[in-house]
Design a protein around this motif. Structure first.
Motif, PDB file in Angstrom:
ATOM      1  N   TRP A  96     -41.940-143.176  21.423  1.00 57.88           N
ATOM      2  CA  TRP A  96     -41.408-141.981  20.758  1.00 57.88           C
ATOM      3  C   TRP A  96     -40.608-142.254  19.483  1.00 57.88           C
ATOM      4  CZ3 TRP A  96     -40.928-142.145  26.328  1.00 57.88           C
ATOM      5  CH2 TRP A  96     -41.974-141.467  26.961  1.00 57.88           C
ATOM      6  N   TYR A 117     -41.266-145.231  17.416  1.00 58.37           N
ATOM      7  CA  TYR A 117     -42.292-145.741  16.501  1.00 58.37           C
ATOM      8  C   TYR A 117     -43.536-144.846  16.491  1.00 58.37           C
ATOM      9  CZ  TYR A 117     -39.590-150.105  16.594  1.00 58.37           C
ATOM     10  OH  TYR A 117     -38.596-151.038  16.501  1.00 58.37           O
ATOM     11  N   GLN A 118     -43.755-144.152  17.637  1.00 56.72           N
ATOM     12  CA  GLN A 118     -44.967-143.349  17.783  1.00 56.72           C
ATOM     13  C   GLN A 118     -46.190-144.193  17.431  1.00 56.72           C
ATOM     14  OE1 GLN A 118     -44.484-139.718  15.549  1.00 56.72           O
ATOM     15  NE2 GLN A 118     -42.756-139.044  16.778  1.00 56.72           N
ATOM     16  N   ASP A 119     -46.217-145.369  18.006  1.00 59.66           N
ATOM     17  CA  ASP A 119     -47.265-146.342  17.693  1.00 59.66           C
ATOM     18  C   ASP A 119     -48.620-145.832  18.164  1.00 59.66           C
ATOM     19  OD1 ASP A 119     -47.972-149.081  16.771  1.00 59.66           O
ATOM     20  OD2 ASP A 119     -48.552-149.326  18.873  1.00 59.66           O
ATOM     21  N   LYS A 120     -49.598-145.823  17.276  1.00 58.80           N
ATOM     22  CA  LYS A 120     -50.911-145.269  17.592  1.00 58.80           C
ATOM     23  C   LYS A 120     -51.655-146.122  18.611  1.00 58.80           C
ATOM     24  CE  LYS A 120     -51.488-142.924  13.137  1.00 58.80           C
ATOM     25  NZ  LYS A 120     -52.310-142.838  11.903  1.00 58.80           N
ATOM     26  N   LYS A 121     -51.495-147.413  18.519  1.00 58.26           N
ATOM     27  CA  LYS A 121     -52.246-148.300  19.397  1.00 58.26           C
ATOM     28  C   LYS A 121     -51.639-148.380  20.787  1.00 58.26           C
ATOM     29  CE  LYS A 121     -54.106-152.991  19.718  1.00 58.26           C
ATOM     30  NZ  LYS A 121     -54.238-154.326  19.065  1.00 58.26           N
ATOM     31  N   HIS A 122     -50.308-148.526  20.854  1.00 66.59           N
ATOM     32  CA  HIS A 122     -49.660-148.762  22.145  1.00 66.59           C
ATOM     33  C   HIS A 122     -48.812-147.579  22.626  1.00 66.59           C
ATOM     34  CE1 HIS A 122     -50.815-152.991  22.002  1.00 66.59           C
ATOM     35  NE2 HIS A 122     -50.340-153.059  20.771  1.00 66.59           N
ATOM     36  N   GLY A 123     -48.760-146.506  21.838  1.00 66.54           N
ATOM     37  CA  GLY A 123     -47.846-145.413  22.164  1.00 66.54           C
ATOM     38  C   GLY A 123     -48.070-144.797  23.535  1.00 66.54           C
ATOM     39  N   ALA A 124     -49.305-144.412  23.840  1.00 63.90           N
ATOM     40  CA  ALA A 124     -49.591-143.758  25.118  1.00 63.90           C
ATOM     41  C   ALA A 124     -49.338-144.707  26.283  1.00 63.90           C
ATOM     42  CB  ALA A 124     -51.041-143.270  25.142  1.00 63.90           C
ATOM     43  N   SER A 136     -46.549-135.375  24.233  1.00 64.85           N
ATOM     44  CA  SER A 136     -47.109-136.266  23.217  1.00 64.85           C
ATOM     45  C   SER A 136     -48.589-136.518  23.403  1.00 64.85           C
ATOM     46  CB  SER A 136     -46.355-137.608  23.236  1.00 64.85           C
ATOM     47  OG  SER A 136     -44.982-137.427  22.997  1.00 64.85           O
ATOM     48  N   TRP A 137     -49.025-136.601  24.674  1.00 65.19           N
ATOM     49  CA  TRP A 137     -50.435-136.894  24.959  1.00 65.19           C
ATOM     50  C   TRP A 137     -50.943-135.907  26.024  1.00 65.19           C
ATOM     51  CZ3 TRP A 137     -46.660-140.742  24.676  1.00 65.19           C
ATOM     52  CH2 TRP A 137     -46.736-141.541  23.520  1.00 65.19           C
TER      53      TRP A 137
END
Length: 559
Positions: free
Chosen positions: A462, A464-471, A513-514
């Motif tokens: 939340w 960094y809201q990292d696209k690769k590892h966020g979820a 978020s997802w």
């Protein structure tokens, strides 16, 4: 023109040469009188002014005028002065011709002949003997040049040329490997006070003592030379000749220190127990010398010895880097990683050095910290996984061994997590930081630090809201907070409620978020809560998203 005027004019044109000896210990022959540039009038007893006719009259015209004067002059004393002037002018002509044609070998026999004749008539005239010595040297006749200088020493010990006489005689003795005699002349020259020859005499005296195996005395003289140069100007501001003298002196010191026991000998020469301003150069010179000899372990130890003695100095990181580079070049791979780890500990963001460093210093340190923090973290992470596998494979009857392996694995995971954390804190804007924090979270989770893992996973999901590892990180935040809630003792109600709230918050954030990701819910990872706890939920999620059903008040999130 009187005799003194003639002598002064000649002295201005062609006076004592200043030696520029280098690498005396590398079997290179020392420079001779013939190789030297003319010195300033500082080597004469009286101030010298240029004759006015030299400004407006060319050399050929002067020679013709003196030849005419000689032909018509009956006075022997005046004729001798004119002949000396003609000899000086011939010497100047030949030197100018050589300067204009450096690729041509110019003979000075004509000037030598002039001065030889004059020396026979005035055998104790120090000026004529000096000019004869110089002319012979320019003509490549060094034994004859030294012989003329020796006549000055014997007949005119108070001559203004005596400094060069002592230097040249000492130089000749050094080349003959008569080091005690050489040291005697260089020392006598220095006792006369500072002169244009002092720097090189001091340097040659140090080498003479070295060749006589008096390494401590040689070291003291080299250091004295460097102290004097340091007082004159910074390294960048020194003239080229003095820079070379400085470099050669450092090399001589490296040789001496190697004979005196290595790096630890350096500190024994500190004046009043305090380091010199160029102390790092002494260690660097010795380390470089060891490296040239392919003594890589000695070289690295020397650089690190400076770091040990002066850990907070500006130069410490640089010498530490030299040690690492040396170990790598020397193939001492088992030594490289521990030395890099020490660098991170000494100069990383956790260190006192980093806290006190200026911005420019931090930027320089960061160039090495960036790759090494990642390298060390990955090494510890891989080792932790390997130890964990070994613990799993250990036989059941080896419980003690199994426990030791687990403890070692946990320690390695925590070490890796700390390095990942340092990377993220040192380089918060680096694109590699979010995946580093994710790896840190995994290490903390594997080490059993679920609270720390929750923080790191939440940051990736939340902040960094990292696209690769966020979820994945958001999902892991739910699991880790649930684990902390589970492990919190029942009597610690406040903490148990706190972690329950955090678990719920992570769950709701994940849903927001997802929203398409059903994995956490289909496996029912969300905790069951009491009616009391259900009153917390309206603070975290709008009412239309919340449904509470079932006898155990299980949370469900509407689509």
């Amino acid at each position: 023109m009187n005799r003194f005027g003639s002598r002064s004019f000649s002295l201005r044109l062609l006076t004592a040469a200043i030696c520029c000896i280098s690498t005396a210990c590398s079997n290179q022959s020392a420079l001779t009188l013939a190789d030297l540039p003319t010195a300033t009038a500082a080597s004469t007893e009286e101030p010298v002014s240029a004759p006015p006719e030299l400004i407006s009259v060319d050399l050929a015209t002067l020679v013709q005028s003196y030849q005419q004067a000689l032909a018509s002059q009956p006075d022997p004393q005046i004729r001798a002065q004119i002949r000396l002037r003609l000899a000086d002018l011939e010497m100047e002509r030949l030197e100018q011709h050589q300067a204009d044609n450096p690729e041509v070998s110019v003979g000075f026999a004509s000037a030598v002949q002039h001065y030889q004749t004059l020396a026979k008539e005035s055998p104790r005239d120090d000026y004529i003997l000096y000019r004869l010595a110089r002319a012979r040297a320019m003509d490549g006749e060094m034994p004859g040049a030294l012989q003329a200088l020796e006549r000055i020493a014997q007949g005119a010990p108070e001559s203004p040329f005596m400094g060069e006489v002592l230097f040249r005689r000492g130089e000749a003795a050094f080349n003959r490997k008569e080091y005690s005699a050489a040291a005697r002349d260089f020392r006598a020259l220095l006792e006369k006070g500072e002169s244009p020859f002092s720097d090189n005499a001091r340097y040659m005296l140090a080498w003479s003592e070295f060749k006589s195996s008096d390494y401590r005395r040689s070291t003291e003289i080299f250091l004295e030379s460097l102290d004097i140069l340091q007082q004159r100007a910074s390294e960048a501001e020194l003239p080229l000749g003095q820079k070379r003298l400085r470099e050669d002196s450092l090399r001589g010191l490296a040789l001496n220190f190697s004979y005196l026991g290595g790096a630890e000998a350096i500190e024994s020469f500190n004046p009043d127990g305090k380091p010199r301003g160029y102390q790092h150069l002494l260690y660097s010179a010795l380390g470089n010398w060891y490296r040239e000899k392919e003594l890589f372990r000695n070289s690295a130890d020397t650089y690190l010895a400076f770091v040990k003695h002066y850990p907070n100095s500006t130069e410490a990181p640089s010498l530490h880097l030299q040690a690492i580079e040396t170990l790598q070049n020397g193939g001492l791979h088992d030594e490289v990683l521990p030395t890099k780890r020490e660098f991170v500990q000494r100069y990383g963001i956790r260190s006192e050095y980093w806290q006190q460093a200026e911005t420019s210093q931090r930027e320089a340190l960061a160039q090495s910290l960036r790759p090494w923090l990642e390298e060390l973290a990955q090494f510890d992470h891989a080792r932790a996984q390997e130890l964990a596998q070994l613990a799993t494979k250990a036989p059941a009857n080896k419980s003690k061994q199994k426990q030791q392996l687990k403890a070692q694995s946990r320690k390695a995971y925590l070490a890796a997590a700390e390095l990942y954390r340092q990377f993220s804190q040192t380089f918060p804007q680096d694109p590699r930081t979010p995946p580093m924090v994710f790896l840190m979270a995994e290490c903390l989770e594997q080490a059993g630090d679920y609270a720390g893992a929750w923080r790191a996973y939440s940051q990736v999901a939340w902040e960094y809201q990292d696209k690769k590892h966020g979820a994945e990180a958001g999902y892991a935040a739910i699991l880790s907070s649930a684990q902390v809630h589970k492990e919190t003792p029942g009597q610690d109600a406040e903490q148990k409620i706190l972690w329950l709230d955090r678990n719920i918050e992570a769950s709701l954030k994940f849903a927001q978020s997802w929203p398409q990701d059903k994995e956490p819910y289909q496996y029912n990872y969300l905790p069951q809560i009491s009616c009391y706890n259900s009153h917390v939920l309206p603070r975290l999620l709008p009412p239309h998203k919340l449904q509470i059903s079932g006898s155990h008040q299980r949370i469900r999130l509407s689509n």
